[in-house]
Write an enzyme that holds these catalytic residues in place. Structure first.
Site, PDB file in Angstrom:
ATOM      1  N   HIS A  10      42.948  -9.214  91.561  1.00 32.57           N
ATOM      2  CA  HIS A  10      42.227  -8.236  92.392  1.00 32.57           C
ATOM      3  C   HIS A  10      41.192  -8.879  93.324  1.00 32.57           C
ATOM      4  CE1 HIS A  10      44.434  -5.809  89.752  1.00 32.57           C
ATOM      5  NE2 HIS A  10      43.698  -6.100  88.693  1.00 32.57           N
ATOM      6  N   CYS A  42      45.517  -1.921  83.286  1.00 31.83           N
ATOM      7  CA  CYS A  42      45.622  -0.555  82.752  1.00 31.83           C
ATOM      8  C   CYS A  42      47.065  -0.051  82.810  1.00 31.83           C
ATOM      9  CB  CYS A  42      44.681   0.390  83.485  1.00 31.83           C
ATOM     10  SG  CYS A  42      44.658   0.154  85.254  1.00 31.83           S
ATOM     11  N   LYS A 132      46.309  -8.473  78.473  1.00 24.73           N
ATOM     12  CA  LYS A 132      45.670  -8.543  79.795  1.00 24.73           C
ATOM     13  C   LYS A 132      46.663  -8.726  80.943  1.00 24.73           C
ATOM     14  CE  LYS A 132      41.694 -10.505  82.169  1.00 24.73           C
ATOM     15  NZ  LYS A 132      42.212 -10.978  83.439  1.00 24.73           N
TER      16      LYS A 132
HETATM   17  C1  LIG Z   1      43.819  -3.686  79.081  1.00 21.29           C
HETATM   18  C2  LIG Z   1      42.840  -3.701  80.210  1.00 21.29           C
HETATM   19  C3  LIG Z   1      42.611  -2.544  80.946  1.00 21.29           C
HETATM   20  C4  LIG Z   1      41.700  -2.547  82.007  1.00 21.29           C
HETATM   21  N1  LIG Z   1      41.479  -1.395  82.690  1.00 21.29           N
HETATM   22  C5  LIG Z   1      40.577  -1.378  83.701  1.00 21.29           C
HETATM   23  C6  LIG Z   1      40.321  -0.188  84.413  1.00 21.29           C
HETATM   24  O1  LIG Z   1      40.918   0.863  84.154  1.00 21.29           O
HETATM   25  N2  LIG Z   1      39.386  -0.220  85.402  1.00 21.29           N
HETATM   26  C7  LIG Z   1      38.721  -1.361  85.730  1.00 21.29           C
HETATM   27  O2  LIG Z   1      37.886  -1.334  86.663  1.00 21.29           O
HETATM   28  N3  LIG Z   1      38.961  -2.513  85.088  1.00 21.29           N
HETATM   29  C8  LIG Z   1      39.862  -2.552  84.075  1.00 21.29           C
HETATM   30  N4  LIG Z   1      40.105  -3.718  83.403  1.00 21.29           N
HETATM   31  C9  LIG Z   1      39.406  -4.955  83.823  1.00 21.29           C
HETATM   32  C10 LIG Z   1      40.179  -5.620  84.951  1.00 21.29           C
HETATM   33  O3  LIG Z   1      41.492  -5.868  84.556  1.00 21.29           O
HETATM   34  C11 LIG Z   1      39.538  -6.941  85.371  1.00 21.29           C
HETATM   35  O4  LIG Z   1      38.200  -6.704  85.651  1.00 21.29           O
HETATM   36  C12 LIG Z   1      40.234  -7.499  86.590  1.00 21.29           C
HETATM   37  O5  LIG Z   1      41.525  -7.918  86.254  1.00 21.29           O
HETATM   38  C13 LIG Z   1      39.486  -8.684  87.191  1.00 21.29           C
HETATM   39  O6  LIG Z   1      40.184  -9.144  88.310  1.00 21.29           O
HETATM   40  P1  LIG Z   1      39.992 -10.644  88.825  1.00 21.29           P
HETATM   41  O7  LIG Z   1      40.822 -10.799  90.031  1.00 21.29           O
HETATM   42  O8  LIG Z   1      38.564 -10.990  88.919  1.00 21.29           O
HETATM   43  O9  LIG Z   1      40.503 -11.563  87.629  1.00 21.29           O
HETATM   44  P2  LIG Z   1      41.845 -11.657  86.803  1.00 21.29           P
HETATM   45  O10 LIG Z   1      42.533 -10.349  86.752  1.00 21.29           O
HETATM   46  O11 LIG Z   1      41.479 -12.327  85.531  1.00 21.29           O
HETATM   47  O12 LIG Z   1      42.741 -12.622  87.679  1.00 21.29           O
HETATM   48  C14 LIG Z   1      42.430 -13.983  87.861  1.00 21.29           C
HETATM   49  C15 LIG Z   1      43.637 -14.671  88.441  1.00 21.29           C
HETATM   50  O13 LIG Z   1      43.328 -16.049  88.609  1.00 21.29           O
HETATM   51  C16 LIG Z   1      44.433 -16.842  88.219  1.00 21.29           C
HETATM   52  N5  LIG Z   1      43.914 -18.152  87.815  1.00 21.29           N
HETATM   53  C17 LIG Z   1      42.900 -18.415  86.965  1.00 21.29           C
HETATM   54  N6  LIG Z   1      42.686 -19.747  86.851  1.00 21.29           N
HETATM   55  C18 LIG Z   1      43.588 -20.335  87.657  1.00 21.29           C
HETATM   56  C19 LIG Z   1      43.872 -21.679  87.975  1.00 21.29           C
HETATM   57  N7  LIG Z   1      43.181 -22.705  87.440  1.00 21.29           N
HETATM   58  N8  LIG Z   1      44.876 -21.943  88.835  1.00 21.29           N
HETATM   59  C20 LIG Z   1      45.592 -20.933  89.389  1.00 21.29           C
HETATM   60  N9  LIG Z   1      45.366 -19.621  89.136  1.00 21.29           N
HETATM   61  C21 LIG Z   1      44.374 -19.333  88.278  1.00 21.29           C
HETATM   62  C22 LIG Z   1      45.022 -16.063  87.031  1.00 21.29           C
HETATM   63  O14 LIG Z   1      46.364 -16.410  86.836  1.00 21.29           O
HETATM   64  C23 LIG Z   1      44.853 -14.623  87.513  1.00 21.29           C
HETATM   65  O15 LIG Z   1      45.956 -14.163  88.252  1.00 21.29           O
HETATM   66  C24 LIG Z   1      41.016  -3.733  82.348  1.00 21.29           C
HETATM   67  C25 LIG Z   1      41.259  -4.910  81.615  1.00 21.29           C
HETATM   68  C26 LIG Z   1      42.154  -4.904  80.556  1.00 21.29           C
HETATM   69  C27 LIG Z   1      42.403  -6.172  79.792  1.00 21.29           C
END
Ligand SMILES: Cc1cc2nc3c(=O)[nH]c(=O)nc-3n(C[C@H](O)[C@H](O)[C@H](O)COP(=O)(O)OP(=O)(O)OC[C@H]3O[C@@H](n4cnc5c(N)ncnc54)[C@H](O)[C@@H]3O)c2cc1C
Length: 452
Positions: A10, A42, A132
């Site tokens: 995201h 989710c 996740k």
């Molecule tokens: C079951 C569940 C339900 C949820 N429901 C909600 C909800 O309804 N509403 C809400 O607001 N939030 C919800 N969340 C929280 C939400 O999923 C996270 O806050 C969100 O995914 C964060 O997004 P992000 O892009 O910061 O990180 P992440 O989703 O953790 O993505 C990080 C990305 O970085 C990549 N990455 C990491 N390190 C490396 C590397 N060294 N090299 C290459 N790629 C890498 C990973 O592969 C991943 O694709 C939920 C979480 C869970 C577990």
């Protein structure tokens, strides 16, 4: 300008969109470990419960679309080293195992979080699963087809939503929570108990004050779950604890918080002027306490990623912080929360109070109505609203959004009591239920503050 983005869920996707819009001349390279992008976690419970037929439908972005716009998408590439001084990246192509060397002018860290696996003996058992990523969702769904008894460890949002999903798919569900109440990050005991009662009514066995101490094979098909409150059998278990920020690549190179979250300024810049960070790997500015906090949410990730993309070449737009507003639809009941719970407000040293409003959301003469419960948390000294929790069979999620703005704007209980809200018998009473909740708080505090 060469901009590298590590992580494309995201926060990463939100950043790319802004860079394409504001800095079309820049060269964007994205590194992502997985083969797909944009999985909404989710989606897992929605798929288990049958609301979403196909897990791929939950994906809202396609790497090909970014490639068409000139972005270099290094999919299934794991970044294994960053040298912030040299501005270099070392990554491994996970398909060919080849190493890839790259450089950047600006870097956006959107590496998110990983599940914090609790130190339980036997947690590595193959009948114990996580919830996740998209791959984990596929595994959970496949396992669910062969299992009847499912135990969920962790009674936060993810655990409660999964419990609903498994009940809807006809499973026998046990939800285990270490503390005395479920959803303790977002709710106080009264609302938590209502949610627990709903889960129990729908068939979930809820065990609170229960810590899992051991997970072991009872047979090829059965898992034995040892807890501080007895031993249970299950076909599988899902762990839904918290998450931890993924910032190891920059350990010792930029400023990190105690829990490892990357510390950012309001523009999502880090202590290194060429590195920005967004999403689950960072902290947020939490308005109710006017301090930084680790509150990983997709809603935060998209806003922070958007800011990182806008600011990466020109720091022009500040974050306005957050109230960490959340919501869920549990069976047909909406639970929505914003800001501090009473327990958290007290822990943050506010002289906090809470007011309860209970009533029907619209007049009884209408063909239907529904009960609504609101807990409003406020500072007894300044009378400012600090938080709220709402539960109803009526759709109240947007009221949590309204209260989020009220907290953001530092409104008091006196102001909320009179704040302009529409009236129509279709929707509410002449005083909206948010006004009425604030009026309960005002009465509790001995009446209105004089406005002159
Ligand atoms: C079951 C569940 C339900 C949820 N429901 C909600 C909800 O309804 N509403 C809400 O607001 N939030 C919800 N969340 C929280 C939400 O999923 C996270 O806050 C969100 O995914 C964060 O997004 P992000 O892009 O910061 O990180 P992440 O989703 O953790 O993505 C990080 C990305 O970085 C990549 N990455 C990491 N390190 C490396 C590397 N060294 N090299 C290459 N790629 C890498 C990973 O592969 C991943 O694709 C939920 C979480 C869970 C577990």
């Amino acid at each position: 300008m060469k901009i590298a983005i590590i992580g494309c869920t995201h926060a990463g996707i939100a950043a790319i969109k802004q860079i394409l819009k504001y800095y079309p001349e820049s060269e964007i390279t994205v590194y992502e470990r997985h083969a797909e992008i944009s999985y909404l976690s989710c989606g897992t419970y929605l798929h288990l419960g049958g609301s979403v037929k196909n897990l791929d439908d939950v994906l809202y972005a396609d790497p090909e679309d970014f490639i068409k716009q000139g972005v270099t998408m290094k999919m299934e590439h794991d970044v294994i080293r960053i040298d912030a001084d040299e501005h270099t990246i070392l990554a491994q192509d996970l398909k060919t195992k080849e190493l890839v060397h790259d450089t950047y002018d600006k870097l956006i860290m959107a590496t998110g979080s990983i599940t914090a696996i609790p130190a339980i003996t036997g947690v590595e058992n193959t009948k114990v699963m996580l919830c996740k990523t998209c791959d984990q969702a596929h595994e959970l769904y496949a396992a669910a087809q062969k299992c009847h008894q499912v135990t969920i460890i962790g009674g936060g949002y993810a655990g409660v939503e999964l419990a609903e999903g498994y009940i809807k798919s006809g499973h026998q569900v046990t939800l285990i929570q270490r503390g005395p109440q479920i959803l303790d990050e977002y709710t106080d005991p009264v609302i938590a108990k209502q949610i627990q009662n709903l889960l129990v009514k729908k068939g979930v066995k809820v065990l609170v004050n229960t810590t899992v101490t051991k997970l072991s094979d009872l047979s090829d098909e059965k898992l034995e779950i040892t807890t501080t409150n007895g031993t249970y059998n299950s076909d599988m278990a899902v762990i839904c604890p918290g998450v931890i920020p993924q910032s190891d690549l920059l350990n010792g190179q930029i400023n990190l918080a105690k829990n490892g979250a990357i510390i950012t300024d309001p523009y999502m810049g880090t202590s290194d002027p060429d590195i920005f960070a967004a999403g689950d790997n960072t902290e947020v500015h939490y308005n109710p306490t006017l301090s930084s906090a680790y509150i990983p949410l997709a809603s935060h990730a998209v806003r922070q990623g958007t800011l990182a993309g806008i600011n990466v070449l020109d720091k022009r737009l500040k974050s306005i912080g957050t109230q960490a507003t959340t919501g869920m639809l549990l069976f047909d009941t909406t639970v929505a929360c914003t800001g501090l719970t009473l327990a958290k407000a007290k822990a943050a040293h506010f002289e906090a109070g809470s007011a309860f409003y209970q009533g029907n959301y619209r007049p009884d003469f209408m063909p239907t109505t529904a009960k609504i419960t609101i807990e409003l948390v406020y500072d007894k000294n300044s009378r400012k609203i600090l938080g709220a929790q709402l539960i109803s069979d009526h759709e109240v999620s947007q009221s949590a959004n309204t209260l989020s703005v009220v907290i953001q704007n530092e409104n008091t209980i006196d102001e909320l009591a009179f704040m302009d809200m529409l009236f129509s018998p279709n929707f509410d009473e002449p005083f909206n239920y948010l006004n009425l909740a604030a009026q309960v708080a005002v009465d509790q505090e001995g009446g209105y503050w004089r406005s002159n």
